[in-house]
Design an enzyme around this catalytic site. Structure first.
Site, short mmCIF file in Angstrom:
data_model
loop_
_atom_site.label_atom_id
_atom_site.label_comp_id
_atom_site.label_asym_id
_atom_site.label_seq_id
_atom_site.Cartn_x
_atom_site.Cartn_y
_atom_site.Cartn_z
N CYS A 243 0.85 -1.19 0.00
CA CYS A 243 0.00 0.00 0.00
C CYS A 243 0.88 1.23 0.00
O CYS A 243 1.76 1.37 0.84
CB CYS A 243 -0.91 0.01 1.22
SG CYS A 243 -1.85 1.53 1.37
N ASN B 43 0.40 -8.60 -1.11
CA ASN B 43 -0.73 -9.39 -0.66
C ASN B 43 -0.31 -10.84 -0.52
O ASN B 43 0.66 -11.28 -1.14
CB ASN B 43 -1.85 -9.34 -1.71
CG ASN B 43 -2.55 -8.02 -1.73
OD1 ASN B 43 -2.10 -7.10 -2.40
ND2 ASN B 43 -3.64 -7.92 -1.02
N1 COA Z 1 -11.32 10.69 -9.28
C1 COA Z 1 -10.52 11.57 -9.90
N2 COA Z 1 -10.11 12.70 -9.33
C2 COA Z 1 -10.53 12.95 -8.09
C3 COA Z 1 -11.37 12.07 -7.40
C4 COA Z 1 -11.75 10.89 -8.04
N3 COA Z 1 -12.52 10.00 -7.45
N4 COA Z 1 -11.61 12.61 -6.18
C5 COA Z 1 -10.96 13.76 -6.11
N5 COA Z 1 -10.30 13.98 -7.25
C6 COA Z 1 -9.42 15.10 -7.61
C7 COA Z 1 -10.06 16.43 -7.42
O1 COA Z 1 -10.72 16.83 -8.57
C8 COA Z 1 -8.86 17.31 -7.14
O2 COA Z 1 -8.15 17.55 -8.34
P1 COA Z 1 -7.38 18.91 -8.57
O3 COA Z 1 -6.36 19.00 -7.49
O4 COA Z 1 -6.79 18.73 -9.93
O5 COA Z 1 -8.43 19.97 -8.49
C9 COA Z 1 -7.97 16.43 -6.31
O6 COA Z 1 -8.33 15.07 -6.67
C10 COA Z 1 -8.18 16.61 -4.82
O7 COA Z 1 -9.55 16.53 -4.55
P2 COA Z 1 -10.15 16.62 -3.09
O8 COA Z 1 -11.62 16.42 -3.13
O9 COA Z 1 -9.62 17.85 -2.39
O10 COA Z 1 -9.57 15.34 -2.45
P3 COA Z 1 -8.40 15.15 -1.44
O11 COA Z 1 -7.15 15.80 -1.89
O12 COA Z 1 -8.93 15.46 -0.08
O13 COA Z 1 -8.20 13.55 -1.59
C11 COA Z 1 -9.20 11.43 -2.10
C12 COA Z 1 -9.21 12.65 -1.23
C13 COA Z 1 -10.01 10.36 -1.39
C14 COA Z 1 -9.85 11.77 -3.43
C15 COA Z 1 -7.76 10.97 -2.37
O14 COA Z 1 -7.03 11.01 -1.17
C16 COA Z 1 -7.69 9.59 -2.94
O15 COA Z 1 -8.12 9.34 -4.06
N6 COA Z 1 -7.13 8.63 -2.19
C17 COA Z 1 -7.05 7.23 -2.63
C18 COA Z 1 -5.98 6.53 -1.90
C19 COA Z 1 -5.90 5.08 -2.31
O16 COA Z 1 -6.32 4.68 -3.38
N7 COA Z 1 -5.32 4.27 -1.45
C20 COA Z 1 -5.11 2.90 -1.72
C21 COA Z 1 -6.31 2.07 -1.51
S1 COA Z 1 -6.50 1.51 0.17
ZN ZN Z 2 -4.32 -4.91 0.59
#
Ligand code: COA
Ligand code: ZN
Length: 306
Positions: A244, A253
């Site tokens: 991760c 995994n």
């Molecule tokens: N798909 C594409 N873009 C997305 C999105 C999505 N589902 N959700 C948010 N974004 C984009 C926003 O448009 C924004 O883009 P910009 O900076 O170009 O304007 C940016 O991401 C930040 O958006 P925001 O709503 O402020 O989110 P955040 O920065 O608070 O992040 C998450 C929150 C959840 C979107 C982000 O942390 C994330 O995707 N995490 C996934 C982590 C992961 O996959 N971990 C492994 C699995 S356990």
């Molecule tokens: Zn896992």
């Protein structure tokens, strides 16, 4: 009665290699290779293959091509292809790409959740509530993941009571199945027994999956513990790919090949063809150009252990 007489005769192996496996790979894998990997896994007979992730491409650049991957895969009718969705934006993207199943995710500790998705557990459950409501209205099947259920890189050991609370809240929101994850691979069998035992007091086994990482070599014994308690859904990744990006020190995994070898040997059916999984692993390792973590794969390909 023999020690293993009561383990489930049939188990669902949820193949998470294309998502959990690839998300941590530094070199970007070409979209066509991801699609081929998923199709080879479909040929192996899995009922569930987690295909990709509609998260922010900034958070996980490797899976920025989620739309194209999901649209391009030749889907088999008997296979479910869940995709990870963090928020409504992700749900919209997934729906437009034709997703029929989604996976939402939160964590058992605040610090991990803040690092992973920048939300407290409470906030993430609000967001998940919206996603599940809209997703179910669109006819989607929903899996819920809980990360760091046994130990957290930031907060240490996690209490079973905390896991129970998050599991119950996800089920109340309407998720169909909850995958209880050992994201950093610290669990040992006694801890699995304690946590799963607590969950099974309230939740039917059919709605619980276990998700182990093999960081410290305990993934298979933890699976065995789950089996003995009646759990019949386990997550794993072909070749043992994975880790991760938000959990320092997390390794792969549990390898699907190793899990299948054990289940096959014990007479538990999965419907999955081990040789075909090895073929899918051959393919993806050729793309990634790195050695496999799977012990079974090493043994049958004559690769020396790392
Ligand atoms: N798909 C594409 N873009 C997305 C999105 C999505 N589902 N959700 C948010 N974004 C984009 C926003 O448009 C924004 O883009 P910009 O900076 O170009 O304007 C940016 O991401 C930040 O958006 P925001 O709503 O402020 O989110 P955040 O920065 O608070 O992040 C998450 C929150 C959840 C979107 C982000 O942390 C994330 O995707 N995490 C996934 C982590 C992961 O996959 N971990 C492994 C699995 S356990
Ligand atoms: Zn896992």
């Amino acid at each position: 009665m023999g020690l293993f007489a009561r383990i489930p005769r049939r188990v669902t192996v949820v193949e998470v290699g294309p998502r959990d496996g690839l998300q941590n790979e530094p070199g970007v894998v070409p979209t066509a290779d991801k699609v081929r990997f998923i199709e080879l896994l479909s040929d192996a007979g899995f009922q569930v293959i987690e295909a990709t992730s509609f998260v922010s491409p900034r958070a996980v650049p490797q899976l920025a091509d989620a739309e194209e991957v999901l649209r391009s895969v030749r889907r088999r009718p008997q296979v479910r292809y869940p995709v990870l969705v963090p928020n409504l934006r992700g749900l919209e993207r997934a729906l437009r790409a034709g997703a029929k199943e989604i996976a939402v995710f939160t964590a058992a500790t605040e610090t991990f959740n803040l690092k992973n998705i920048k939300m407290t557990i409470d906030r993430s459950l609000e967001v998940i509530g919206e996603v599940v409501r809209e997703g179910r209205a669109a006819g989607l099947w929903v899996r819920g993941y809980i990360s760091v259920c046994f130990g957290c890189p930031y907060e240490g050991r996690v209490s079973p009571g905390k896991v129970r609370e998050v599991v119950n809240r996800l089920l109340e929101l309407g998720v169909d199945e909850v995958s209880v994850g050992d994201t950093i691979g610290v669990a040992t069998p006694a801890q699995v027994e304690e946590t799963v035992g607590l969950l099974l007091k309230e939740v039917p086994a059919e709605r619980l999956a276990l998700h182990f990482h093999d960081t410290r070599g305990t993934a298979l014994v933890n699976v065995l513990t789950g089996l003995l308690m009646g759990i019949s859904i386990f997550d794993s990744s072909a070749g043992g790919l994975g880790g991760c990006p938000f959990a320092p020190g997390a390794s792969g995994n549990l390898a699907t090949e190793d899990l299948l070898y054990m289940l096959n040997g014990m007479g538990t059916e999965t419907g999955v063809d081990l040789d075909r999984v090895v073929a899918a692993t051959d393919f993806i390792l050729g793309v990634l150009k790195r050695p496999p973590a799977s012990r079974y794969y090493q043994s049958c390909r004559g690769v020396s252990p790392r």
